[in-house]
Design an enzyme around this catalytic site. Structure first.
Site, mmCIF file in Angstrom:
data_model
loop_
_atom_site.group_PDB
_atom_site.id
_atom_site.type_symbol
_atom_site.label_atom_id
_atom_site.label_comp_id
_atom_site.label_asym_id
_atom_site.label_seq_id
_atom_site.Cartn_x
_atom_site.Cartn_y
_atom_site.Cartn_z
ATOM 1 N N PHE A 25 2.310 2.028 -3.543
ATOM 2 C CA PHE A 25 1.365 2.593 -4.516
ATOM 3 C C PHE A 25 0.885 3.984 -4.107
ATOM 4 C CE2 PHE A 25 1.114 -1.890 -5.695
ATOM 5 C CZ PHE A 25 1.276 -1.762 -7.059
ATOM 6 N N HIS A 26 0.847 4.287 -2.820
ATOM 7 C CA HIS A 26 0.545 5.664 -2.414
ATOM 8 C C HIS A 26 1.651 6.609 -2.889
ATOM 9 C CE1 HIS A 26 -2.659 4.129 0.219
ATOM 10 N NE2 HIS A 26 -3.049 5.381 0.338
ATOM 11 N N GLU A 27 2.895 6.196 -2.728
ATOM 12 C CA GLU A 27 4.003 7.024 -3.195
ATOM 13 C C GLU A 27 4.008 7.130 -4.714
ATOM 14 O OE1 GLU A 27 7.100 9.559 -2.982
ATOM 15 O OE2 GLU A 27 6.058 8.694 -1.236
ATOM 16 N N SER A 46 0.825 -1.205 0.000
ATOM 17 C CA SER A 46 0.000 0.000 0.000
ATOM 18 C C SER A 46 0.861 1.258 0.000
ATOM 19 C CB SER A 46 -0.928 -0.013 1.213
ATOM 20 O OG SER A 46 -1.711 1.159 1.274
#
Length: 612
Positions: free
Chosen positions: A537-539, A534
């Site tokens: 993919f946030h970065e 997670s």
């Protein structure tokens, strides 16, 4: 339990304090005891001071129908005035009948539902002034009819009802005694309204209304102050949206189709070999490897285009966001079919569609599910997890769709206004404060930015998870629309991450968490692995469009793991979920998001020569 006494948990709706005939709308679970001619209601079983104590011998009881989920209600009525005292809800008709029988044994008189309905309607239409006269007339007429017909039919439109209940001498004496100058006014030990013993079940709607009024007043002042200081801001976002380089970047979106085409062709070839009984176990690894290469290419090729293109961040977000969604769908499609294919070639003849039933869905067997129609429906469906059949809704609702589209347009305009008018000016004025590392000034900027950021985030959540996903689900007649749960009631950060984004949560469980458990990792290690993916993919979603890789989002997501442990320990230590919910709002929305926005905006200005 003896029929002459009874106790248990019931849902109660009692009179409002000081009200005449009005009852609270909310049902509350209470501990009820019925013994020795008294009907007592307690806030909890361990409490010994009753909230209500009714003398059963001076009452009548009536069943008055059912509510949702066939929960049947009955009322305890004052015998003389037919004034409602309390509403009680049993979970089943059988439970209701047992309580009614116990009330009758202890002295309550059974009344039919028509009398209770007549009394209620008369009070609502004529008011308190004409209530006694009308009811008395109806009761006299019903008494004459009862003398002629011992067993009259129950009809609410006729005057043939059960006989009236004669006044109780004991009740009359008690009423006269209560009017004397020597009558005691302190008859039972009671707690104050705001004490902790009564705070959980007393109504405090007035204080809530006061909070809403104060909130509206303070926010109105902020709106006026912002308009006086900045006026109506020029829409910079729309200027960047019309950028030529941005549209050239979006023109490359057909490249996204290459990944899904390759993944489907590989799956189709594998399915054909399974149908011809030519697929072997060693072929499984080859198919999975090539599908992984195709999925990774579908993810990183748009990232390279965004990083090399001279386009505004907005267009990068519009490209990277569907890219990540598409990659997660491809992983789920390949992973699920690999599992079904392994079962097919091993001749187990037990599939997930047989073990776990899916309501209102036509489940297909592998390899019949590998077809273009099924694959395209999954790519368009508002879910990230593939299965061979989905729950479907019965029909399409055009007017409902128009209302949701109108709401979506309004919410998009509101978000644009909040960002242009409040977020961008605040973060732009915070650059000098961040540069000089003025911690008091930084704290003031964070608190000032927290409210508009919170509103933008709430509007974005409502627009995406409630409006957009429901619109797509309605167009595709997709039945399972639980895209979120009551995350706003989360007492720990663990509850929040499980409740707020159901599609991503299910994907992480299915394709990261459970596989980690199956290979022998511990539960904590599997949780850490899920948050690691997670965080990546946030970065990716934030850093690639901004072309800024400072790993603030990455470490912010990984920081959730220790914060989850802290929030759980806090709730366990304080033994209250309310403070845990406050801790969630403070750490995630009031401080977390504004700090992240300030950090990325500061780093973006340092690495670029133009402002967004």
């Amino acid at each position: 339990m003896d029929v002459e006494q009874r106790q248990g948990e019931l849902r109660v709706r009692a009179k409002r304090s000081g009200g005449k005939s009005f009852f609270t709308r909310n049902w509350q679970k209470r501990h009820v005891e019925l013994e020795e001619g008294s009907f007592r209601v307690y806030a909890r079983e361990e409490e010994r001071v009753p909230l209500l104590d009714v003398d059963v011998k001076s009452t009548a009881v009536a069943t008055v129908g059912s509510k949702a989920r066939e929960i049947v209600l009955y009322r305890v009525l004052d015998r003389q005035k037919l004034e409602e005292i309390i509403h009680v809800s049993a979970s089943t008709r059988e439970e209701r009948d047992r309580w009614v029988k116990t009330l009758q044994v202890q002295g309550a008189v059974l009344q039919d539902s028509a009398v209770a309905a007549l009394a209620t309607v008369t009070k609502e239409v004529n008011g308190d002034g004409g209530k006694k006269t009308d009811i008395a007339k109806k009761m006299d007429t019903r008494k004459k009819s009862h003398d002629e017909h011992p067993h009259p039919p129950v009809n609410p439109h006729s005057s043939t009802h059960a006989p009236p209940v004669p006044p109780s001498p004991m009740h009359a004496q008690a009423r006269l005694a209560s009017q004397r100058a020597s009558a005691p006014v302190h008859r039972a030990p009671r707690y104050s309204m705001l004490s902790s013993e009564r705070l959980s079940y007393e109504r405090h709607a007035g204080l809530i209304n006061l909070g809403v009024v104060v909130l509206l007043a303070t926010h109105s002042r902020l709106v006026i102050e912002n308009l006086l200081k900045y006026g109506i801001m020029r829409p910079k976002i729309w200027v960047h949206f019309l950028s030529k380089n941005g549209w050239l970047l979006l023109a490359t979106t057909p490249i996204l189709a290459a990944g899904p085409i390759l993944v489907f062709l590989l799956e189709w070839l594998a399915a054909k070999r399974v149908m011809k009984d030519k697929f072997r176990s060693r072929d499984q690894g080859i198919v999975i490897t090539f599908q992984a290469i195709a999925a990774i290419s579908a993810l990183f090729l748009p990232c390279v285009l965004i990083l090399r293109a001279d386009a505004p961040p907005l267009h990068g977000f519009l490209l990277i966001f569907p890219t990540v969604i598409l990659w997660m769908k491809l992983v789920s499609y390949a992973h699920c079919n690999a599992d079904l294919r392994e079962e097919a070639i091993s001749s187990k003849h037990v599939t997930g569609t047989e073990v776990l039933a899916v309501q209102d869905a036509v489940m297909q067997r592998y390899p019949d599910n590998v077809n273009v129609k099924d694959f395209l429906y999954f790519l368009a469906a508002p879910t990230l997890c593939y299965q061979t059949g989905f729950p479907r809704s019965e029909r399409l609702r055009p007017r409902w769709l128009l209302r949701r589209f109108a709401e979506l347009i309004f919410m998009a305009g509101l978000q644009l206004f909040l960002v242009e008018q409040y977020v961008l000016p605040t973060v732009h004025n915070s650059i000098d404060t961040l540069g000089h590392m003025n911690f008091v000034g930084i704290a003031e900027r964070v608190l000032k930015l927290s409210i508009p950021c919170l509103y933008v985030w709430l509007c974005s959540f409502y627009s995406l998870f409630h409006l957009w996903l429901n619109i797509v689900a309605e167009l595709l007649q997709f039945g399972d629309r639980e895209f979120y749960k009551d995350w706003w009631n989360a007492s720990t950060l663990d509850d929040y991450w499980r409740l707020w984004n159901t599609p991503v949560h299910k994907w992480l469980l299915r394709h990261i968490y459970y596989p980690c458990l199956r290979v022998g990792l511990s539960k904590n290690a599997a949780i850490l692995m899920a948050f690691f993916f997670s965080a990546i993919f946030h970065e990716l979603i934030i850093g690639v469009p901004l072309k800024v890789f400072r790993l603030w989002a990455f470490f912010g997501i990984l920081l959730q793991v220790p914060l989850i442990a802290i929030s759980k320990a806090l709730v366990k230590f304080l033994q209250t979920e309310q403070l845990g919910n406050i801790f969630f709002w403070l750490t995630f929305c009031i401080f977390g998001q504004p700090i992240c926005v300030l950090l990325y905006y500061h780093d973006y200005l340092l690495t670029h020569t133009h402002c967004p």
